[in-house]
Scaffold this motif. Sequence first.
Motif, PDB file in Angstrom:
ATOM      1  N   MET A 146       0.804  -1.211   0.000  1.00 15.76           N
ATOM      2  CA  MET A 146       0.000   0.000   0.000  1.00 15.76           C
ATOM      3  C   MET A 146       0.845   1.273   0.000  1.00 15.76           C
ATOM      4  N   PHE A 147       1.817   1.355   0.872  1.00 13.10           N
ATOM      5  CA  PHE A 147       2.654   2.551   0.968  1.00 13.10           C
ATOM      6  C   PHE A 147       4.123   2.217   0.698  1.00 13.10           C
ATOM      7  N   LYS A 148       4.379   1.169  -0.073  1.00 11.82           N
ATOM      8  CA  LYS A 148       5.747   0.691  -0.219  1.00 11.82           C
ATOM      9  C   LYS A 148       6.627   1.646  -1.016  1.00 11.82           C
ATOM     10  N   ARG A 149       6.063   2.301  -2.032  1.00  6.79           N
ATOM     11  CA  ARG A 149       6.853   3.158  -2.912  1.00  6.79           C
ATOM     12  C   ARG A 149       6.192   4.530  -2.947  1.00  6.79           C
ATOM     13  N   ILE A 150       6.878   5.557  -2.419  1.00  5.06           N
ATOM     14  CA  ILE A 150       6.263   6.881  -2.303  1.00  5.06           C
ATOM     15  C   ILE A 150       7.080   7.943  -3.027  1.00  5.06           C
ATOM     16  N   VAL A 151       6.360   8.874  -3.632  1.00  5.93           N
ATOM     17  CA  VAL A 151       6.977  10.043  -4.269  1.00  5.93           C
ATOM     18  C   VAL A 151       6.526  11.275  -3.498  1.00  5.93           C
ATOM     19  N   ILE A 152       7.480  12.050  -3.008  1.00  3.18           N
ATOM     20  CA  ILE A 152       7.182  13.264  -2.238  1.00  3.18           C
ATOM     21  C   ILE A 152       7.536  14.468  -3.108  1.00  3.18           C
ATOM     22  N   ALA A 153       6.537  15.285  -3.440  1.00  2.00           N
ATOM     23  CA  ALA A 153       6.752  16.453  -4.296  1.00  2.00           C
ATOM     24  C   ALA A 153       7.147  17.657  -3.442  1.00  2.00           C
ATOM     25  N   THR A 154       8.248  18.297  -3.790  1.00  6.00           N
ATOM     26  CA  THR A 154       8.745  19.443  -3.029  1.00  6.00           C
ATOM     27  C   THR A 154       9.215  20.538  -3.969  1.00  6.00           C
ATOM     28  N   ASP A 155       9.120  21.794  -3.553  1.00  8.12           N
ATOM     29  CA  ASP A 155       9.754  22.865  -4.333  1.00  8.12           C
ATOM     30  C   ASP A 155      11.000  23.382  -3.619  1.00  8.12           C
ATOM     31  N   LEU A 156      11.397  22.670  -2.540  1.00  5.78           N
ATOM     32  CA  LEU A 156      12.627  22.967  -1.799  1.00  5.78           C
ATOM     33  C   LEU A 156      12.579  24.298  -1.068  1.00  5.78           C
ATOM     34  N   SER A 157      11.396  24.852  -0.880  1.00 10.69           N
ATOM     35  CA  SER A 157      11.243  26.101  -0.136  1.00 10.69           C
ATOM     36  C   SER A 157      11.238  25.818   1.358  1.00 10.69           C
ATOM     37  N   PRO A 158      11.390  26.842   2.207  1.00  9.98           N
ATOM     38  CA  PRO A 158      11.260  26.625   3.655  1.00  9.98           C
ATOM     39  C   PRO A 158       9.924  25.990   4.032  1.00  9.98           C
ATOM     40  N   ALA A 159       8.862  26.356   3.294  1.00 11.75           N
ATOM     41  CA  ALA A 159       7.559  25.762   3.590  1.00 11.75           C
ATOM     42  C   ALA A 159       7.567  24.269   3.328  1.00 11.75           C
ATOM     43  N   SER A 160       8.292  23.847   2.294  1.00 16.61           N
ATOM     44  CA  SER A 160       8.305  22.413   1.980  1.00 16.61           C
ATOM     45  C   SER A 160       9.105  21.610   2.991  1.00 16.61           C
ATOM     46  N   ASP A 161       9.922  22.272   3.819  1.00 16.07           N
ATOM     47  CA  ASP A 161      10.579  21.552   4.920  1.00 16.07           C
ATOM     48  C   ASP A 161       9.530  20.936   5.846  1.00 16.07           C
ATOM     49  N   LYS A 162       8.418  21.658   6.029  1.00 19.30           N
ATOM     50  CA  LYS A 162       7.332  21.147   6.867  1.00 19.30           C
ATOM     51  C   LYS A 162       6.710  19.899   6.240  1.00 19.30           C
ATOM     52  N   GLY A 209       5.392   1.345   6.777  1.00 16.60           N
ATOM     53  CA  GLY A 209       6.224   0.407   6.054  1.00 16.60           C
ATOM     54  C   GLY A 209       6.698   0.765   4.665  1.00 16.60           C
ATOM     55  N   PRO A 210       7.078   2.035   4.374  1.00 16.48           N
ATOM     56  CA  PRO A 210       7.613   2.331   3.042  1.00 16.48           C
ATOM     57  C   PRO A 210       8.958   1.636   2.812  1.00 16.48           C
ATOM     58  N   GLU A 211       9.162   1.148   1.596  1.00 12.14           N
ATOM     59  CA  GLU A 211      10.408   0.467   1.254  1.00 12.14           C
ATOM     60  C   GLU A 211      11.295   1.322   0.346  1.00 12.14           C
ATOM     61  N   LYS A 212      10.669   2.137  -0.508  1.00 10.61           N
ATOM     62  CA  LYS A 212      11.423   3.034  -1.385  1.00 10.61           C
ATOM     63  C   LYS A 212      10.741   4.389  -1.410  1.00 10.61           C
ATOM     64  N   ALA A 213      11.560   5.451  -1.452  1.00  8.41           N
ATOM     65  CA  ALA A 213      11.003   6.801  -1.483  1.00  8.41           C
ATOM     66  C   ALA A 213      11.846   7.682  -2.388  1.00  8.41           C
ATOM     67  N   TRP A 214      11.166   8.613  -3.042  1.00  5.80           N
ATOM     68  CA  TRP A 214      11.835   9.574  -3.904  1.00  5.80           C
ATOM     69  C   TRP A 214      11.352  10.976  -3.534  1.00  5.80           C
ATOM     70  N   LEU A 215      12.286  11.877  -3.350  1.00  3.73           N
ATOM     71  CA  LEU A 215      11.972  13.285  -3.132  1.00  3.73           C
ATOM     72  C   LEU A 215      12.143  13.976  -4.472  1.00  3.73           C
ATOM     73  N   LEU A 216      11.059  14.479  -5.025  1.00  2.67           N
ATOM     74  CA  LEU A 216      11.056  14.991  -6.394  1.00  2.67           C
ATOM     75  C   LEU A 216      10.791  16.489  -6.420  1.00  2.67           C
ATOM     76  N   HIS A 217      11.691  17.210  -7.084  1.00  2.90           N
ATOM     77  CA  HIS A 217      11.472  18.636  -7.334  1.00  2.90           C
ATOM     78  C   HIS A 217      11.465  18.873  -8.832  1.00  2.90           C
ATOM     79  N   VAL A 218      10.463  19.618  -9.311  1.00  2.97           N
ATOM     80  CA  VAL A 218      10.374  19.936 -10.729  1.00  2.97           C
ATOM     81  C   VAL A 218      10.596  21.434 -10.915  1.00  2.97           C
ATOM     82  N   CYS A 219      11.626  21.770 -11.681  1.00  2.00           N
ATOM     83  CA  CYS A 219      11.824  23.163 -12.093  1.00  2.00           C
ATOM     84  C   CYS A 219      10.817  23.440 -13.203  1.00  2.00           C
TER      85      CYS A 219
END
Length: 291
Positions: free
Chosen positions: A1-17, A29-39
């Motif tokens: 269910m939550f094994k592979r997650i993509v976290i969308a961020t713009d790398l701003s101070p707000a996205s730290d939260k 139980g996540p097994e793989k994660a990606w932190l994704l920023h799109v310019c």
Amino acid sequence: MFKRIVIATDLSPASDKLVDCAGSLRHVGPEKAWLLHVCDVRETGGLAEYLKKEHAAVMQRQLAALKRHGIEAKGEIKQGIAFVEVNREASRKKASLIVIGTHGKGLISEMLIGSTAFEIIRQSTHPVLIFRHEIIEKEGKKECRMECRDPFKHVLFATDFSKNAAHAQRFVDHICHYTKSHVTVAHVQEKSRIEPHLKNKLKEFNKIDTTRLNKIAQGLKKRGAKRVDIALPYGHPVKELLKLERKVKPTLIIIGSQGRSWTEELFLGSVAHNIVRNAKAPVLIVPWHPS
């Protein structure tokens, strides 16, 4: 269910939260994660390549924060249209969840500019977990506040007994297995469907749906839920669910995106969309997946 997650961020101070909130997913139980920023090329134009280099240090800091929370993640900075790339990467990675932040009613935030958050939710074929943040002014300065200390403590699961709702329930089952959550299962008897012609059958409908809710509750207890309550309000689904949220104060709301009368074009005015816009708690939107 939550094994592979993509976290969308713009790398701003707000996205730290947002990154801190995403850290709470370690409990399921996540097994793989990606932190994704799109310019986003619509905003950055020819500066996109330069900004990718400038953002690298911030990306590493947020990855380190996820690691402290117990989630090992890889970071990626891409160029393109933000909502297109987020959904595309989620499909490429066969993600089971996308995590985003939003500013509530406007679906606008410093993390995901303009209609990006809405477009991610509307077009995604993947479940989307939305953490709502609020910009407040303190001593003349703007600060971001996002509540997500323990999102799995009390889950409000809204069901209309559709196939989409049954699919969404699998996520509630999974959460209960891992976290032993308190769950409130709710179904709204929709007034506009019952009145005036079927009002004489309301008691019969209530009996049938109470049985359905109790069956779901029993299943969740078997999955490990610490406590399960049921609710069967009568009225407009959005209004009644928001009223119930104010009453029981859940830490997470789970709802299917399509329900009984699904078409993509109807999502803008759907119950799920309006819950995302108005709820105080984080919301997990689960689209219908026929497989």
